[in-house]
Scaffold this active site. Sequence first.
Site, PDB file in Angstrom:
ATOM      1  N   THR A  28       0.814  -1.160   0.112  1.00 13.72           N
ATOM      2  CA  THR A  28       0.115   0.037   0.081  1.00 13.72           C
ATOM      3  C   THR A  28       0.895   1.409   0.101  1.00 13.72           C
ATOM      4  O   THR A  28       2.342   1.266   0.576  1.00 13.72           O
ATOM      5  CB  THR A  28      -0.890  -0.065   1.072  1.00 13.72           C
ATOM      6  OG1 THR A  28      -0.025   0.162   2.263  1.00 13.72           O
ATOM      7  CG2 THR A  28      -2.062  -1.016   1.065  1.00 13.72           C
ATOM      8  N   VAL A  84       1.213   4.520   1.417  1.00 13.22           N
ATOM      9  CA  VAL A  84       1.299   5.265   2.538  1.00 13.22           C
ATOM     10  C   VAL A  84       2.474   4.351   3.381  1.00 13.22           C
ATOM     11  O   VAL A  84       3.551   4.952   3.658  1.00 13.22           O
ATOM     12  CB  VAL A  84       0.500   5.850   3.462  1.00 13.22           C
ATOM     13  CG1 VAL A  84       0.748   6.344   4.703  1.00 13.22           C
ATOM     14  CG2 VAL A  84      -0.384   6.649   2.734  1.00 13.22           C
ATOM     15  N   CYS A  85       1.933   3.083   3.520  1.00 10.74           N
ATOM     16  CA  CYS A  85       3.031   2.206   4.226  1.00 10.74           C
ATOM     17  C   CYS A  85       4.193   2.148   3.581  1.00 10.74           C
ATOM     18  O   CYS A  85       5.327   2.102   4.185  1.00 10.74           O
ATOM     19  CB  CYS A  85       2.158   0.907   4.469  1.00 10.74           C
ATOM     20  SG  CYS A  85       0.693   0.960   5.053  1.00 10.74           S
ATOM     21  N   THR A  86       4.377   2.171   2.168  1.00 13.92           N
ATOM     22  CA  THR A  86       5.771   1.951   1.552  1.00 13.92           C
ATOM     23  C   THR A  86       6.566   3.065   1.891  1.00 13.92           C
ATOM     24  O   THR A  86       7.833   2.731   2.174  1.00 13.92           O
ATOM     25  CB  THR A  86       5.316   1.717  -0.019  1.00 13.92           C
ATOM     26  OG1 THR A  86       4.383   0.647  -0.234  1.00 13.92           O
ATOM     27  CG2 THR A  86       6.621   1.740  -0.689  1.00 13.92           C
ATOM     28  N   LEU A 108       7.810   2.886   5.819  1.00 10.63           N
ATOM     29  CA  LEU A 108       8.646   1.980   6.138  1.00 10.63           C
ATOM     30  C   LEU A 108      10.090   2.475   5.425  1.00 10.63           C
ATOM     31  O   LEU A 108      11.388   2.206   5.781  1.00 10.63           O
ATOM     32  CB  LEU A 108       8.355   0.363   5.663  1.00 10.63           C
ATOM     33  CG  LEU A 108       7.675  -0.279   6.827  1.00 10.63           C
ATOM     34  CD1 LEU A 108       6.401   0.247   6.826  1.00 10.63           C
ATOM     35  CD2 LEU A 108       7.771  -1.632   6.523  1.00 10.63           C
TER      36      LEU A 108
END
Length: 212
Positions: free
Chosen positions: A42, A44-46, A49
Amino acid sequence: MSLQLGSIAPDFEQESTHGTIRFHEWAGSSWVILFSHPKDFTPVCTTELGAVANLKAEFDKRGVKPIALSVDDVDSHKRWSVDIEETQRTKLNYPILADVDRKVSGLYGMIHPQASDTLTVRSVFVIDPNKKVRATFTYPASTGRNFDEILRLIDSLQLTDSHSVATPANWKDGDEVVIVPSLQDPAVLAQKFPKGYNAVRPYLRLTPQPNR
Ligand code: BEZ
């Protein structure tokens, strides 16, 4: 009930991209930021992290080990890591927990059923070397976190521990800090704050940042 400040961070054993993690043993004598994200692959998560991986030197400087978590499995995390490394120009240098059975999410209250029955929200737990929860916050899936703010928060917590000071609104490393109200003995004040302090009010005493 959610985990409260000052409580001991629950220990657990869970699979991760770095093998089985026994949490307290893995944390050792470091500070930890344990942060959950909703889902692999996804957008935003990318970016989140990747941002944490790119801050490795800053976390190392402060003795902090990051560890991420979502309910996807290790195989998914590993496949997604390739994308993170390519798109965010970094190396994933910390583990991602695969909380498929929701064991850790349950212990830490990372699933908020009114937001999603199945996916973890964006929770952050700052845990000190004594395994105490020192700060927590929660963002929704749609808002990526500011990891510079997390570094600022850790700087503030570490300054409080080492120098009996608190940090005022919008404090940045190097700004004046506040002497904690519990310190009243003039001899202790003189010894701890040789550069002196400005008592704007008896309860509002500003002093140059002691470790600068
Ligand atoms: C994201 O990481 O972009 C995301 C994840 C879950 C829901 C919405 C956005």
